[in-house]
Write a protein that holds these residues in place. Sequence first.
Motif, PDB file in Angstrom:
ATOM      1  N   ASP A 285      -2.556  -9.318   3.631  1.00 38.66           N
ATOM      2  CA  ASP A 285      -3.504  -8.511   2.865  1.00 38.66           C
ATOM      3  C   ASP A 285      -2.794  -7.502   1.969  1.00 38.66           C
ATOM      4  OD1 ASP A 285      -5.746  -9.836   3.792  1.00 38.66           O
ATOM      5  OD2 ASP A 285      -5.992  -8.499   5.508  1.00 38.66           O
ATOM      6  N   LYS A 286      -1.705  -6.936   2.441  1.00 39.26           N
ATOM      7  CA  LYS A 286      -0.948  -5.987   1.612  1.00 39.26           C
ATOM      8  C   LYS A 286      -0.384  -6.693   0.386  1.00 39.26           C
ATOM      9  CE  LYS A 286       0.026  -2.747   5.253  1.00 39.26           C
ATOM     10  NZ  LYS A 286       0.885  -1.732   5.738  1.00 39.26           N
ATOM     11  N   LYS A 287       0.169  -7.878   0.571  1.00 38.28           N
ATOM     12  CA  LYS A 287       0.709  -8.658  -0.555  1.00 38.28           C
ATOM     13  C   LYS A 287      -0.424  -9.102  -1.476  1.00 38.28           C
ATOM     14  CE  LYS A 287       4.320 -10.529  -2.503  1.00 38.28           C
ATOM     15  NZ  LYS A 287       5.276  -9.665  -3.194  1.00 38.28           N
ATOM     16  N   HIS A 288      -1.529  -9.499  -0.884  1.00 43.59           N
ATOM     17  CA  HIS A 288      -2.715  -9.899  -1.658  1.00 43.59           C
ATOM     18  C   HIS A 288      -3.146  -8.764  -2.595  1.00 43.59           C
ATOM     19  CE1 HIS A 288      -6.707 -11.529  -2.492  1.00 43.59           C
ATOM     20  NE2 HIS A 288      -7.267 -10.470  -1.922  1.00 43.59           N
ATOM     21  N   LEU A 289      -3.191  -7.554  -2.088  1.00 42.11           N
ATOM     22  CA  LEU A 289      -3.595  -6.406  -2.912  1.00 42.11           C
ATOM     23  C   LEU A 289      -2.562  -6.080  -3.981  1.00 42.11           C
ATOM     24  CD1 LEU A 289      -5.174  -4.140  -0.171  1.00 42.11           C
ATOM     25  CD2 LEU A 289      -6.375  -5.451  -1.942  1.00 42.11           C
ATOM     26  N   GLU A 290      -1.291  -6.287  -3.690  1.00 49.84           N
ATOM     27  CA  GLU A 290      -0.254  -6.094  -4.720  1.00 49.84           C
ATOM     28  C   GLU A 290      -0.472  -7.064  -5.876  1.00 49.84           C
ATOM     29  OE1 GLU A 290       3.774  -6.405  -3.270  1.00 49.84           O
ATOM     30  OE2 GLU A 290       3.334  -5.073  -1.584  1.00 49.84           O
ATOM     31  N   TYR A 291      -0.691  -8.329  -5.541  1.00 51.99           N
ATOM     32  CA  TYR A 291      -0.964  -9.331  -6.580  1.00 51.99           C
ATOM     33  C   TYR A 291      -2.239  -8.967  -7.345  1.00 51.99           C
ATOM     34  CZ  TYR A 291       2.535 -12.836  -5.102  1.00 51.99           C
ATOM     35  OH  TYR A 291       3.694 -13.518  -4.829  1.00 51.99           O
ATOM     36  N   TRP A 292      -3.263  -8.566  -6.624  1.00 51.02           N
ATOM     37  CA  TRP A 292      -4.532  -8.181  -7.247  1.00 51.02           C
ATOM     38  C   TRP A 292      -4.295  -7.113  -8.315  1.00 51.02           C
ATOM     39  CZ3 TRP A 292      -9.599  -9.825  -6.395  1.00 51.02           C
ATOM     40  CH2 TRP A 292     -10.594  -9.057  -7.013  1.00 51.02           C
ATOM     41  N   ASP A 293      -3.608  -6.048  -7.918  1.00 48.82           N
ATOM     42  CA  ASP A 293      -3.358  -4.936  -8.844  1.00 48.82           C
ATOM     43  C   ASP A 293      -2.552  -5.383 -10.057  1.00 48.82           C
ATOM     44  OD1 ASP A 293      -4.758  -3.169  -7.231  1.00 48.82           O
ATOM     45  OD2 ASP A 293      -2.959  -2.392  -6.249  1.00 48.82           O
ATOM     46  N   GLU A 294      -1.616  -6.289  -9.848  1.00 47.33           N
ATOM     47  CA  GLU A 294      -0.774  -6.744 -10.949  1.00 47.33           C
ATOM     48  C   GLU A 294      -1.477  -7.750 -11.863  1.00 47.33           C
ATOM     49  OE1 GLU A 294       3.639  -8.672 -11.813  1.00 47.33           O
ATOM     50  OE2 GLU A 294       3.129  -8.034  -9.777  1.00 47.33           O
TER      51      GLU A 294
END
Length: 121
Positions: A80-89
Amino acid sequence: MTKVELTRFRIKKGKEEKAQEWMDFLNDHHTDTVATMAGEKMYVESVFKEKNPDGYTYFYWYSVQGEGGNAVEESESYIDKKHLEYWDECIDMEYKPVDMKLEENLIAPAVERIIGQNTEN
């Protein structure tokens, strides 16, 4: 009660490859990704990609989710943390996401029973 949604999000120009990397990451970590769904009371989550003639790439997020699940933003999972990083980018926040209007929702009785059992917990 289940919530069924289909929403269109636009990918930022120049982030198309990163967005594909994102989907590849989730697919490559399928078991761990699916494991995050229970806490969110997420029963089905699918992402479709469209390369639109307007020059943008869009992701269509389809989900079937129960009530009272944990927000992905509160998760401690590395997925989920990586998912949110991708989301923001990758997700273009200047574009207002488009929520499609649900006109018909058919869920097989056997699946509905399973969802019902999970909402009672």
